[in-house]
Motif scaffolding. Sequence first.
Motif, PDB file in Angstrom:
ATOM      1  N   LEU A  60       1.010  -1.168   0.082  1.00 51.19           N
ATOM      2  CA  LEU A  60      -0.147  -0.062   0.006  1.00 51.19           C
ATOM      3  C   LEU A  60       0.787   1.393   0.078  1.00 51.19           C
ATOM      4  O   LEU A  60       1.968   1.432   0.904  1.00 51.19           O
ATOM      5  N   VAL A  63      -0.298   7.354   2.428  1.00 50.66           N
ATOM      6  CA  VAL A  63      -1.225   8.220   2.231  1.00 50.66           C
ATOM      7  C   VAL A  63      -0.801   9.760   2.160  1.00 50.66           C
ATOM      8  O   VAL A  63       0.081  10.091   2.705  1.00 50.66           O
ATOM      9  N   TYR A  74      -8.301  12.874   8.600  1.00 49.52           N
ATOM     10  CA  TYR A  74      -8.149  11.462   8.233  1.00 49.52           C
ATOM     11  C   TYR A  74      -7.474  10.686   9.546  1.00 49.52           C
ATOM     12  O   TYR A  74      -8.230   9.602   9.743  1.00 49.52           O
ATOM     13  N   TYR A 193     -14.967   5.591   1.436  1.00 50.72           N
ATOM     14  CA  TYR A 193     -13.638   5.172   0.651  1.00 50.72           C
ATOM     15  C   TYR A 193     -12.497   5.276   1.929  1.00 50.72           C
ATOM     16  O   TYR A 193     -11.745   4.339   1.728  1.00 50.72           O
ATOM     17  N   LEU A 194     -12.632   6.455   2.353  1.00 50.19           N
ATOM     18  CA  LEU A 194     -11.378   6.491   3.507  1.00 50.19           C
ATOM     19  C   LEU A 194     -11.636   5.624   4.502  1.00 50.19           C
ATOM     20  O   LEU A 194     -10.494   5.079   5.110  1.00 50.19           O
ATOM     21  N   GLU A 196     -12.740   2.680   4.268  1.00 48.97           N
ATOM     22  CA  GLU A 196     -12.253   1.394   3.472  1.00 48.97           C
ATOM     23  C   GLU A 196     -10.629   1.367   3.643  1.00 48.97           C
ATOM     24  O   GLU A 196     -10.256   0.104   3.731  1.00 48.97           O
ATOM     25  N   ASP A 197      -9.992   2.508   3.250  1.00 49.77           N
ATOM     26  CA  ASP A 197      -8.668   2.551   3.384  1.00 49.77           C
ATOM     27  C   ASP A 197      -8.038   2.510   4.712  1.00 49.77           C
ATOM     28  O   ASP A 197      -6.992   1.596   4.949  1.00 49.77           O
ATOM     29  N   GLU A 200      -8.657  -1.438   5.559  1.00 49.83           N
ATOM     30  CA  GLU A 200      -7.395  -2.337   4.923  1.00 49.83           C
ATOM     31  C   GLU A 200      -5.780  -2.190   5.562  1.00 49.83           C
ATOM     32  O   GLU A 200      -5.191  -3.089   5.935  1.00 49.83           O
ATOM     33  N   ARG A 201      -5.503  -0.955   5.899  1.00 48.09           N
ATOM     34  CA  ARG A 201      -4.319  -0.605   6.342  1.00 48.09           C
ATOM     35  C   ARG A 201      -4.348  -1.322   7.644  1.00 48.09           C
ATOM     36  O   ARG A 201      -3.395  -1.882   8.187  1.00 48.09           O
ATOM     37  N   TYR A 219     -10.375  -3.478  -3.111  1.00 54.14           N
ATOM     38  CA  TYR A 219      -9.617  -2.512  -2.479  1.00 54.14           C
ATOM     39  C   TYR A 219      -8.868  -1.761  -3.615  1.00 54.14           C
ATOM     40  O   TYR A 219      -8.768  -0.506  -3.663  1.00 54.14           O
ATOM     41  N   THR A 223      -9.428   1.960  -4.885  1.00 53.33           N
ATOM     42  CA  THR A 223      -8.354   3.000  -4.921  1.00 53.33           C
ATOM     43  C   THR A 223      -8.032   3.704  -6.371  1.00 53.33           C
ATOM     44  O   THR A 223      -8.028   4.745  -6.334  1.00 53.33           O
TER      45      THR A 223
END
Length: 231
Positions: A60, A63, A74, A193-194, A196-197, A200-201, A219, A223
Amino acid sequence: MKISIPIYICIVLFSATALYGQVDTGSLEKQKDSTEIMYYIVEGDTIAREMINLDEVYLLKKVKFMSEQDRRRYLILRRKTRKVYPYAKLAAERLTTMTERLKTIEKKSDRRKYTKRVQNYIEGEFSDKLKKLTHTEGQILVKLIHRQTGRTAYDLVKELRTGWRAFWYNTTANLFEISLKEEYKPFEVKEDYLIEDILERSFRENILERQAPAFPIDYLDLTAHWNKKNC
C-alpha cells in the motif's frame, strides 16, 4: 456532544452473547506465518528449495494529503473507525448466531423469551459503552454494520422488532444527525472510501481483525476509482 445509540441496535451487536458468554472485542488473533520452506532429500542430504511459497501481498502506498487539515481529519476518522469496527464485526457474528438459534426455537413464546433475555443482558452490560459514542462514531458504526451484515441498522431493528419501532428509532436518531438507514458506499462516498482505506491498512498491520464484508469490495479497484476521480 455525547449521544445514545438506540439500544435495540445493540441486540444485533451482541445477540447471542447472553447465552454463550462475553466476547472480548479487543482481542486479536495473531496472523499465521505464511512463509514455508520446502526441502528435497537427495541421497540422504536435505537441500532447501530455492522457491519460497508466499501469500499474495499488496504493497500500500503512503497516504498523501492535500493539506494539514486533511491529514488531521483522516487521523480523527481513523481513530473513530478503529474504535467502532469491532462492534460492527461482532454484529455480523452475533446476527448469524442468533438467526441459527431462533431456527431451533419453535414456540413464539420461547422465541420472545430468548430475545428478551438477550435484550436484558445487553442493556445491563453494554448500553453504557455505546451511549458514550459521539454522533460521528455512531454514524460510522451504522455504516460498518451495513458493511458487515449487508443490511442497514434500520432493517435489522425492523426484523428484530416491528416496523414502527424501526421508524421511531430512525426518527430519534435523526435528531442527532444519525440515520439508521445509512448504507456503506465506498465507490460513491469519499468518507466511506477513506474508512475502507483505514480498515485495509489496519488489517494488514494487525491492528484490527479482518472480517470479510457482506458484499465484495475490491480495494485496488476502489483506490484506482478514486485516484482517477481526483485527477
